[in-house]
Design an enzyme around this catalytic site. Structure first.
Site, PDB file in Angstrom:
ATOM      1  N   ARG A 131      -9.264  14.277 -31.067  1.00 22.86           N
ATOM      2  CA  ARG A 131      -8.151  14.501 -31.985  1.00 22.86           C
ATOM      3  C   ARG A 131      -8.007  15.945 -32.473  1.00 22.86           C
ATOM      4  NH1 ARG A 131      -7.236   9.464 -36.145  1.00 22.86           N
ATOM      5  NH2 ARG A 131      -7.886   7.759 -34.810  1.00 22.86           N
ATOM      6  N   HIS A 149      -1.401   7.320 -26.233  1.00 23.70           N
ATOM      7  CA  HIS A 149      -1.971   7.701 -27.525  1.00 23.70           C
ATOM      8  C   HIS A 149      -1.790   6.574 -28.536  1.00 23.70           C
ATOM      9  CE1 HIS A 149      -3.651  10.973 -29.927  1.00 23.70           C
ATOM     10  NE2 HIS A 149      -2.836  10.644 -30.923  1.00 23.70           N
ATOM     11  N   TYR A 190      16.876  10.793 -35.362  1.00 24.82           N
ATOM     12  CA  TYR A 190      17.970  11.758 -35.448  1.00 24.82           C
ATOM     13  C   TYR A 190      17.790  12.968 -34.534  1.00 24.82           C
ATOM     14  CZ  TYR A 190      19.114   9.150 -39.694  1.00 24.82           C
ATOM     15  OH  TYR A 190      19.427   8.171 -40.591  1.00 24.82           O
TER      16      TYR A 190
END
Length: 811
Positions: free
Chosen positions: A30, A76, A120
């Protein structure tokens, strides 16, 4: 263990092992980037998923939610916001030095605004990301199973861009953290090439050798790095992997009018929040810790950052700037910590080690790619050898196939009779009839010869470590050519014994280095640092170019005689696209821009005069000491009469010879001493009596020797020795410099030596660069010759020569 059975465990040992497993998972999977491609797993998976989806730089944008869903479902299995935030960061120009994701929509701002919801926004791969992913299909890297074992994903990307140093990385793991600053791509590539060229003596390369190319961090937000020569600074950071640098905002002072000064902030330290900075300054003012600030406003727009701190009349600007550096984010410290994964383990890297691991990775990529290409070429050559045999015995093979009862029998007979492999025999049987045409047979022969040459080249490459290194160098140079740009962050070394607190405004920190300011035909103004000037020919040639330095002031003058002054170092750089002149001053909105010029107005011993000349022949001379310094407020440089326009601004010594050239071919020469000095708001005096319908097309300060070149609209030109023009009194009709053919008018003129270069601008044709001696030398009474052949409807509209401040010396 079996259900129902109880096993005793040591709780201390179990907790230690579980914590270590968790810590290593965070470190490896990570938080930390790989030293080879500079990417964390989530970033690598995002780029690979977009590549796999076909969302290339040239394709249409796709919804971010679709991309995030692809990454979550395949590679992931963590939170969607973690993936989206990682993708948004790769699309933020204020976070990444070289963008890897091309975002469309709101992906956050330097004010700390969060990106819009993923439903969006849209995204696609940026061109540099394709270089990171290029040649994945050629077995250049290893693959591993995804989380559920149903798919494969790359363990690292081929990474033709040295991403670890170029974009840097920030991450907090368990018990460790990384903080790698961004760097300039061109500088990193130059350092890599230095190491590759000195591969045999790599141990002899020191950090100082590498720092001749990598000067220091280069943040996407610009700013100024202050280096103290009395501390080890960057050398220690690059030598050990740990260190820190002081970054400052880029500021300059402007005259706001009414006796007030303004502090203008145009660049912030990396990761500084603009909105928080403004709030902090306001809090300090309210608390009484900052005195002398009358107004604070944010004038930033899409063209760039501009925070205005307006001071009271009695305020000491430099003291307030020093306090701002001390108490706000305008000065911050960036802690360098070059921690990255090497073979799956965290390592603190020096600059040399970070570059070495990247080089080793690229050498391995080139080797594996070449082996893959060689194997593919050999396989194809093997098939082509079989097809060539078939073409040499075409009739026999056709008869053999027709006589065979089935395909397998035909294949077996082909293999036995012509000693072919099964692959070759199959290729012959699969060959289409159109390949039997003569032209197709030639294509097979040509392809076979090209493959043999490729095989030979690849075998030679794989046998030579030097050739593999050269291949890496060539690819690095190609990447630098495509994506390299100039530094954004300026490095300033303090003088011996100097203190950081003594360095206040940017003008004091900026080196007085050469620069060019250009104005394009569509009204974009930009700055290019360095001696190398802009290209002055072609479709993109500027209509005005000024050679200046970073410490001078640039004056933008309208045809109506109004002007505004801005610091040269505040003009946006060329590689950032420049800025519309309307963004620098609202004054230009109505009138446009007539002239740009620069002068070192900070010089207290200014010597000389400013000469302005209008199209109708009005001149005015003003002492240079009356020119204001950088100011947010426009001022009147000269009063221009109705129906006239200002077209020329010249710097004179006070005793120069002046020459005015009219459109109708008339020239007057007189002494500058005949023009008395006037104030800025004056209108001036007449310099030349112009015939009805005539106007000026040139105004020059004459050198001690040289020639006058005149160019007509139709492409005719000639040059005349200056000695042929007598000195007269001001406001005469002048003498005939060229009795023009009927219908012709002069488009422009220029004075200089024979090797002086000028730019001609046309109605249709791209701008061309010519020398004075390209024109025929003639007397005043003689005609000219064709300089440029023009088509119908075209014509010369302007003659331009780069402006440079003349050196008249000091009193």
């Amino acid at each position: 263990m079996e259900i129902g059975l109880t096993r005793k465990v040591d709780i201390d040992q179990e907790m230690q092992q579980s914590y270590l497993d968790y810590a290593m998972s965070v470190i490896v999977a990570r938080a930390l980037p790989d030293a080879r491609d500079g990417l964390k797993p989530v970033q690598r998976r995002i780029l690979y998923a977009m590549y796999d989806m076909g969302i290339r730089a040239e394709s249409v944008y796709k919804k971010s939610a679709r991309i995030v869903g692809e990454v979550l479902g395949k590679y992931h299995p963590h939170g969607d916001m973690a993936v989206y935030e990682a993708m948004a960061r790769m699309a933020q120009p204020f976070s990444m030095r070289t963008l890897l994701v091309d975002g469309q929509g709101n992906f956050g701002s330097v004010d700390g605004d969060a990106p819009a919801a993923m439903r969006y926004t849209e995204a696609r791969l940026a061109p540099p990301a394709l270089e990171m992913l290029a040649q994945l299909e050629k077995n250049t890297v290893d693959y591993t199973n995804n989380f559920d074992g149903t798919l494969k994903e790359p363990t690292v990307l081929p990474a033709a861009i040295p991403n670890l140093l170029v974009n840097g990385a920030t991450g907090i793991a368990v018990g460790m953290a990384t903080n790698i600053p961004p760097h300039n791509l061109g500088e990193v590539v130059d350092a890599l090439i230095l190491m590759l060229n000195k591969w045999e003596k790599l141990d002899d390369l020191s950090v100082e050798d590498l720092m001749k190319h990598i000067q220091g961090p280069d943040f996407p937000t610009g700013g100024v790095i202050l280096l103290d020569p009395e501390t080890e600074g960057l050398s220690a950071a690059y030598g050990t992997g740990r260190g820190r640098v002081v970054i400052r905002a880029r500021t300059h002072l402007e005259d706001m009018g009414r006796g007030r000064t303004g502090i203008i902030i145009t660049e912030l330290p990396y990761m500084a929040n603009k909105s928080s900075l403004i709030e902090r300054i306001a809090d300090l003012v309210r608390a009484g810790k900052l005195e002398g600030i009358a107004d604070l406003r944010d004038e930033s727009d899409r063209q760039g950052m501009r925070i205005v701190i307006e001071l009271s009349k009695t305020a000491e600007a430099e003291k307030i700037v020093a306090d701002l550096y001390k108490h706000t984010l305008m000065q911050s410290t960036f802690g360098i910590n070059l921690l990255a994964l090497v073979n799956g383990e965290p390592h603190l890297l020096s600059l040399k080690q970070a570059l070495r691991f990247y080089i080793d990775h690229r050498l391995e990529v080139v080797r594996r790619r070449s082996e893959h290409d060689l194997e593919k070429a050999r396989q194809r050559a093997h098939i082509l050898e079989g097809l060539r045999v078939a073409l040499q015995h075409l009739d026999e093979i056709i008869a053999l196939i027709k006589a065979a009862p089935d395909v397998e029998t035909a294949k077996a007979k082909l293999m036995k009779r012509y000693k072919l492999s099964e692959i070759q025999a199959t290729a012959i049987l699969d060959m289409q009839l159109r390949r039997l045409a003569a032209l197709e047979r030639k294509k097979i022969e040509l392809e076979y010869k090209e493959l043999l040459a490729l095989i030979k080249e690849l075998e030679s490459l794989l046998r030579s470590a030097r050739k593999i290194r050269q291949a890496v160098i060539d690819e690095l140079l190609a990447v630098k050519e495509k994506f390299g740009d100039r530094r954004r962050t300026q490095l300033v070394s303090l003088k011996k014994g100097g203190k950081i607190e003594q360095m206040v405004v940017t003008s004091a920190m900026a080196p007085d280095q050469p620069a060019w300011v250009t104005l394009s035909a569509d009204g974009v103004i930009s700055r290019r640092d360095g001696e190398a000037g802009p290209r002055l020919s072609g479709r993109d040639a500027p209509i005005q170019a000024v050679r200046t330095t970073g410490h001078q002031t640039l004056y933008l003058v309208t045809p109506g005689g109004r002007a505004v002054a801005v610091p040269v170092h505040a003009v946006p750089l060329e590689e950032r696209g420049g800025v519309a002149v309307t963004q620098l001053s609202p004054l230009v909105n109505q009138e446009g821009l007539a002239v740009i010029f620069s002068y070192p107005t900070s010089d207290k011993n200014k010597y000389g005069y400013l000469l302005t000349v209008t199209r109708r022949g009005m001149l005015k001379k003003t002492a240079l000491e009356e020119l204001p310094g950088p100011s947010a407020q426009p001022f009147t440089m000269v009063r221009v009469n109705e129906g006239d326009r200002l077209d020329w601004v010249r710097i004179t010594s006070g005793t120069d010879q002046l020459m005015l050239v009219s459109e109708g071919g008339m020239v007057i020469r007189f002494s500058e001493e005949e023009v008395r000095p006037m104030g800025l708001v004056a209108g001036g005096v007449s310099g030349m009596k112009l015939a009805e319908g005539d106007c000026l097309i040139g105004a020059e300060v004459l050198p001690s020797e040289g020639e006058l070149m005149m160019v007509t609209r139709g492409g005719l030109a000639k040059r005349v020795e200056l000695v042929e023009f007598p000195t007269q009194g001001r406001y005469g009709q002048g003498v005939i410099a060229w009795k023009l053919p009927e219908g012709e008018r002069l488009a422009g003129s220029m004075v200089g030596k024979k090797n002086t270069t000028i730019t001609l601008h046309f109605i249709r044709l791209a701008a061309k660069l010519v020398r004075l001696d390209d024109a025929v030398q003639r007397g005043r009474s003689a005609g000219g010759k064709v300089l440029i052949e023009l088509r119908a409807g075209d014509g010369i509209v302007a003659v331009m020569q780069p402006y440079e401040v003349p050196n008249h010396g000091k009193k």
